[in-house]
Design a protein around this motif. Structure first.
Motif, PDB file in Angstrom:
ATOM      1  N   ALA A  58      13.345  -1.389  -8.958  1.00  0.00           N
ATOM      2  CA  ALA A  58      12.425  -0.431  -7.587  1.00  0.00           C
ATOM      3  C   ALA A  58      12.606  -1.464  -6.542  1.00  0.00           C
ATOM      4  CB  ALA A  58      11.101  -0.002  -8.087  1.00  0.00           C
ATOM      5  N   HIS A  59      12.536  -2.837  -6.833  1.00  0.00           N
ATOM      6  CA  HIS A  59      12.408  -3.864  -5.813  1.00  0.00           C
ATOM      7  C   HIS A  59      13.561  -4.740  -6.362  1.00  0.00           C
ATOM      8  CE1 HIS A  59       9.064  -3.167  -3.077  1.00  0.00           C
ATOM      9  NE2 HIS A  59       8.720  -2.329  -4.090  1.00  0.00           N
ATOM     10  N   SER A  60      14.038  -5.540  -5.277  1.00  0.00           N
ATOM     11  CA  SER A  60      15.373  -6.603  -5.876  1.00  0.00           C
ATOM     12  C   SER A  60      14.741  -7.860  -6.575  1.00  0.00           C
ATOM     13  CB  SER A  60      16.183  -6.776  -4.787  1.00  0.00           C
ATOM     14  OG  SER A  60      15.668  -7.257  -3.563  1.00  0.00           O
ATOM     15  N   LYS A  61      13.500  -8.190  -6.124  1.00  0.00           N
ATOM     16  CA  LYS A  61      12.995  -9.123  -6.713  1.00  0.00           C
ATOM     17  C   LYS A  61      11.460  -8.662  -7.542  1.00  0.00           C
ATOM     18  CE  LYS A  61      14.704 -12.762  -3.855  1.00  0.00           C
ATOM     19  NZ  LYS A  61      14.154 -13.656  -2.663  1.00  0.00           N
ATOM     20  N   THR A  62      10.616  -9.423  -7.798  1.00  0.00           N
ATOM     21  CA  THR A  62       9.497  -9.132  -8.461  1.00  0.00           C
ATOM     22  C   THR A  62       8.691  -8.030  -7.844  1.00  0.00           C
ATOM     23  OG1 THR A  62       9.096 -11.297  -9.601  1.00  0.00           O
ATOM     24  CG2 THR A  62       7.092 -10.225  -9.457  1.00  0.00           C
ATOM     25  N   LEU A  63       8.306  -7.014  -8.546  1.00  0.00           N
ATOM     26  CA  LEU A  63       7.420  -5.930  -7.911  1.00  0.00           C
ATOM     27  C   LEU A  63       5.907  -6.486  -8.177  1.00  0.00           C
ATOM     28  CD1 LEU A  63       7.881  -2.340  -8.538  1.00  0.00           C
ATOM     29  CD2 LEU A  63       5.633  -3.375  -7.630  1.00  0.00           C
ATOM     30  N   SER A  64       5.249  -7.071  -7.221  1.00  0.00           N
ATOM     31  CA  SER A  64       4.109  -7.687  -7.318  1.00  0.00           C
ATOM     32  C   SER A  64       2.830  -7.088  -7.156  1.00  0.00           C
ATOM     33  CB  SER A  64       4.033  -8.974  -6.415  1.00  0.00           C
ATOM     34  OG  SER A  64       4.308  -8.593  -5.093  1.00  0.00           O
ATOM     35  N   SER A  65       3.059  -5.815  -6.436  1.00  0.00           N
ATOM     36  CA  SER A  65       1.593  -5.003  -5.875  1.00  0.00           C
ATOM     37  C   SER A  65       1.808  -3.634  -6.045  1.00  0.00           C
ATOM     38  CB  SER A  65       1.150  -5.515  -4.718  1.00  0.00           C
ATOM     39  OG  SER A  65       0.033  -4.910  -4.333  1.00  0.00           O
ATOM     40  N   LEU A  66       0.990  -2.705  -6.568  1.00  0.00           N
ATOM     41  CA  LEU A  66       0.963  -1.271  -6.781  1.00  0.00           C
ATOM     42  C   LEU A  66      -0.449  -0.817  -6.096  1.00  0.00           C
ATOM     43  CD1 LEU A  66       1.874  -0.913 -10.394  1.00  0.00           C
ATOM     44  CD2 LEU A  66       3.219  -0.568  -8.638  1.00  0.00           C
ATOM     45  N   ALA A  67      -0.219   0.070  -5.136  1.00  0.00           N
ATOM     46  CA  ALA A  67      -1.453   0.662  -4.474  1.00  0.00           C
ATOM     47  C   ALA A  67      -1.334   2.066  -4.369  1.00  0.00           C
ATOM     48  CB  ALA A  67      -2.043  -0.091  -3.465  1.00  0.00           C
ATOM     49  N   PHE A  68      -2.415   3.085  -4.768  1.00  0.00           N
ATOM     50  CA  PHE A  68      -2.424   4.501  -4.503  1.00  0.00           C
ATOM     51  C   PHE A  68      -3.241   4.519  -3.397  1.00  0.00           C
ATOM     52  CE2 PHE A  68      -0.918   4.785  -8.808  1.00  0.00           C
ATOM     53  CZ  PHE A  68      -0.176   5.809  -8.904  1.00  0.00           C
ATOM     54  N   SER A  69      -2.663   5.693  -2.700  1.00  0.00           N
ATOM     55  CA  SER A  69      -3.745   6.270  -1.638  1.00  0.00           C
ATOM     56  C   SER A  69      -4.982   7.127  -2.464  1.00  0.00           C
ATOM     57  CB  SER A  69      -2.928   7.289  -0.725  1.00  0.00           C
ATOM     58  OG  SER A  69      -3.815   8.017  -0.050  1.00  0.00           O
ATOM     59  N   PRO A  70      -6.034   6.772  -1.878  1.00  0.00           N
ATOM     60  CA  PRO A  70      -7.445   7.327  -2.621  1.00  0.00           C
ATOM     61  C   PRO A  70      -7.553   8.921  -1.794  1.00  0.00           C
ATOM     62  CG  PRO A  70      -7.907   5.820  -0.762  1.00  0.00           C
ATOM     63  CD  PRO A  70      -6.331   5.489  -0.792  1.00  0.00           C
ATOM     64  N   MET A  71      -6.620   9.131  -0.563  1.00  0.00           N
ATOM     65  CA  MET A  71      -6.897  10.342  -0.059  1.00  0.00           C
ATOM     66  C   MET A  71      -5.466  11.347  -0.390  1.00  0.00           C
ATOM     67  SD  MET A  71      -9.678  10.030   1.362  1.00  0.00           S
ATOM     68  CE  MET A  71      -9.960  11.476   2.412  1.00  0.00           C
ATOM     69  N   ALA A  72      -4.215  11.014  -0.470  1.00  0.00           N
ATOM     70  CA  ALA A  72      -3.081  11.738  -0.633  1.00  0.00           C
ATOM     71  C   ALA A  72      -2.682  11.567  -2.139  1.00  0.00           C
ATOM     72  CB  ALA A  72      -2.145  11.293   0.297  1.00  0.00           C
ATOM     73  N   PRO A  73      -3.037  12.537  -2.832  1.00  0.00           N
ATOM     74  CA  PRO A  73      -2.146  12.607  -4.279  1.00  0.00           C
ATOM     75  C   PRO A  73      -1.010  12.265  -4.398  1.00  0.00           C
ATOM     76  CG  PRO A  73      -3.693  14.682  -4.049  1.00  0.00           C
ATOM     77  CD  PRO A  73      -3.340  14.072  -2.580  1.00  0.00           C
ATOM     78  N   GLY A  74      -0.563  11.093  -5.307  1.00  0.00           N
ATOM     79  CA  GLY A  74       0.674  10.915  -5.685  1.00  0.00           C
ATOM     80  C   GLY A  74       1.339  10.090  -4.613  1.00  0.00           C
ATOM     81  N   LEU A  75       0.649   9.600  -3.572  1.00  0.00           N
ATOM     82  CA  LEU A  75       1.114   8.502  -2.743  1.00  0.00           C
ATOM     83  C   LEU A  75       1.029   7.165  -3.240  1.00  0.00           C
ATOM     84  CD1 LEU A  75       2.598   8.372   0.072  1.00  0.00           C
ATOM     85  CD2 LEU A  75       0.386   8.357   1.092  1.00  0.00           C
ATOM     86  N   LEU A  76       2.179   6.579  -3.642  1.00  0.00           N
ATOM     87  CA  LEU A  76       2.067   5.228  -4.116  1.00  0.00           C
ATOM     88  C   LEU A  76       2.814   4.189  -3.182  1.00  0.00           C
ATOM     89  CD1 LEU A  76       1.441   3.098  -6.621  1.00  0.00           C
ATOM     90  CD2 LEU A  76       3.855   4.010  -7.415  1.00  0.00           C
ATOM     91  N   ALA A  77       2.155   3.065  -2.863  1.00  0.00           N
ATOM     92  CA  ALA A  77       2.863   1.878  -2.172  1.00  0.00           C
ATOM     93  C   ALA A  77       3.165   0.740  -3.045  1.00  0.00           C
ATOM     94  CB  ALA A  77       2.056   1.511  -0.993  1.00  0.00           C
ATOM     95  N   THR A  78       4.143   0.108  -3.132  1.00  0.00           N
ATOM     96  CA  THR A  78       4.536  -0.898  -3.782  1.00  0.00           C
ATOM     97  C   THR A  78       5.075  -2.103  -2.775  1.00  0.00           C
ATOM     98  OG1 THR A  78       7.181  -0.343  -4.106  1.00  0.00           O
ATOM     99  CG2 THR A  78       5.521   0.412  -5.799  1.00  0.00           C
ATOM    100  N   ALA A  79       4.997  -3.044  -3.225  1.00  0.00           N
ATOM    101  CA  ALA A  79       5.462  -4.382  -2.655  1.00  0.00           C
ATOM    102  C   ALA A  79       5.771  -5.373  -3.505  1.00  0.00           C
ATOM    103  CB  ALA A  79       4.294  -4.990  -1.841  1.00  0.00           C
ATOM    104  N   GLY A  80       6.901  -6.092  -3.057  1.00  0.00           N
ATOM    105  CA  GLY A  80       7.556  -7.262  -4.008  1.00  0.00           C
ATOM    106  C   GLY A  80       8.051  -8.471  -3.300  1.00  0.00           C
ATOM    107  N   LEU A  81       8.280  -9.318  -3.846  1.00  0.00           N
ATOM    108  CA  LEU A  81       8.761 -10.743  -3.443  1.00  0.00           C
ATOM    109  C   LEU A  81      10.235 -10.486  -2.686  1.00  0.00           C
ATOM    110  CD1 LEU A  81       7.880 -13.068  -6.477  1.00  0.00           C
ATOM    111  CD2 LEU A  81       6.593 -12.425  -4.314  1.00  0.00           C
TER     112      LEU A  81
END
Length: 93
Positions: A58-81
Motif C-alpha cells: 500500500a506504501h513502497s516503504k514502512t506504513l507507519s500511521s493509520l487514522a480514520f476520519s471521525p466524521m466520514a465513515p470509511g475514510l482512512l488516511a495512511t502515511a508511510g516512510l
C-alpha cells in the motif's frame, strides 16, 4: 483494582513486523493493521484467523500511521516512510 484480561484473540500478520493498529470507529469489529513492508491489513475481530483484506505494498516503504476520519465513515488516511499520505475508501462492501 481490577486486572485487565486479554480477549484471547490472535491475529496473524504475514511475514512482516507490525507497525500500527487502528479500530474502524464506524464498524467496531474491524481492526486495521500496517506493516514494515508497507502492507495494509483488515481483520474482523469476530473471526481473526486471517485478514479480511490485504493490500500488499500500500506504501513502497514502512506504513507507519493509520487514522480514520471521525466524521466520514470509511475514510482512512495512511502515511508511510515513503513520504506519501494516501486516502482510502475503507467502507465495507
Amino acid at each position: 483494582a481490577r486486572a485487565a484480561r486479554a480477549a484471547g484473540c490472535i491475529m496473524s500478520v504475514p511475514s512482516s513486523d507490525l507497525e500500527c493498529l487502528a479500530w474502524d470507529p464506524h464498524t467496531p469489529s474491524r481492526l486495521f493493521a500496517s506493516t514494515d513492508d508497507g502492507s495494509l491489513l483488515v481483520f474482523d475481530v469476530r473471526s481473526p484467523q486471517a485478514p479480511l483484506s490485504h493490500v500488499p505494498r500500500a506504501h513502497s516503504k514502512t506504513l507507519s500511521s493509520l487514522a480514520f476520519s471521525p466524521m466520514a465513515p470509511g475514510l482512512l488516511a495512511t502515511a508511510g516512510l515513503d513520504k506519501a499520505v494516501k486516502i482510502w475508501d475503507a467502507r465495507v462492501r
